[in-house]
Motif scaffolding. Sequence first.
Motif, short mmCIF file in Angstrom:
data_model
loop_
_atom_site.label_atom_id
_atom_site.label_comp_id
_atom_site.label_asym_id
_atom_site.label_seq_id
_atom_site.Cartn_x
_atom_site.Cartn_y
_atom_site.Cartn_z
N ALA A 74 13.97 49.43 18.73
CA ALA A 74 14.62 48.23 18.21
C ALA A 74 14.35 47.01 19.09
O ALA A 74 14.48 45.87 18.63
N LEU A 75 13.98 47.23 20.33
CA LEU A 75 13.55 46.15 21.24
C LEU A 75 14.53 44.99 21.33
O LEU A 75 14.14 43.83 21.30
N GLY A 76 15.82 45.28 21.39
CA GLY A 76 16.82 44.23 21.52
C GLY A 76 17.36 43.70 20.20
O GLY A 76 18.29 42.90 20.19
N LEU A 80 21.48 42.03 17.41
CA LEU A 80 21.16 40.63 17.17
C LEU A 80 22.19 39.97 16.27
O LEU A 80 22.68 38.88 16.56
N PHE A 81 22.54 40.64 15.19
CA PHE A 81 23.57 40.15 14.27
C PHE A 81 24.79 41.06 14.39
O PHE A 81 24.65 42.27 14.58
N ALA A 89 25.46 45.97 9.84
CA ALA A 89 24.81 45.64 11.11
C ALA A 89 23.57 46.49 11.32
O ALA A 89 22.53 45.98 11.74
N VAL A 90 23.65 47.78 11.01
CA VAL A 90 22.50 48.67 11.15
C VAL A 90 21.39 48.26 10.19
O VAL A 90 20.22 48.16 10.58
N GLY A 95 16.60 46.77 10.27
CA GLY A 95 15.66 46.28 9.27
C GLY A 95 14.80 45.16 9.82
O GLY A 95 13.57 45.13 9.61
N VAL A 96 15.41 44.25 10.56
CA VAL A 96 14.65 43.16 11.20
C VAL A 96 13.68 43.73 12.24
O VAL A 96 12.53 43.30 12.33
#
Length: 120
Positions: A74-76, A80-81, A89-90, A95-96
């Motif tokens: 997920a690299l951070g 994020l949200f 949230a997941v 997804g992003v």
Amino acid sequence: MAEDVGSGMHRGGVRRADVRRAWHRTLGVLITVVRWFGTVCAGLLAVHVVLTVGGANPDNGITQFVASWAERLALGFQDLFTPADPQVAVVVNYGVASLFWLLITSIATKILAALGGHPR
């Protein structure tokens, strides 16, 4: 031994065309590896979303395996949200992250292809 201009030979008898072919072949393999790696990363993140939203058993080995890799990949982006609903949230964050992997993979393969004049 001097370069033989007429035959396109380098020292040791290696032809420029052979070197160029080897470079393109290597580049093609590298592009394929990068594309597969990015696709697998995006896929694992998408599977994590499906398992989470689908209510998969968090104690199951498959779910734990996918979740542990998704966390790393997920690299951070994993926080994020911060919507009120944890499942949203997941979906949004992972997804992003999945889209990020697809975008980075696409950019990387285009750069690699441009380096060697590769048609991909």
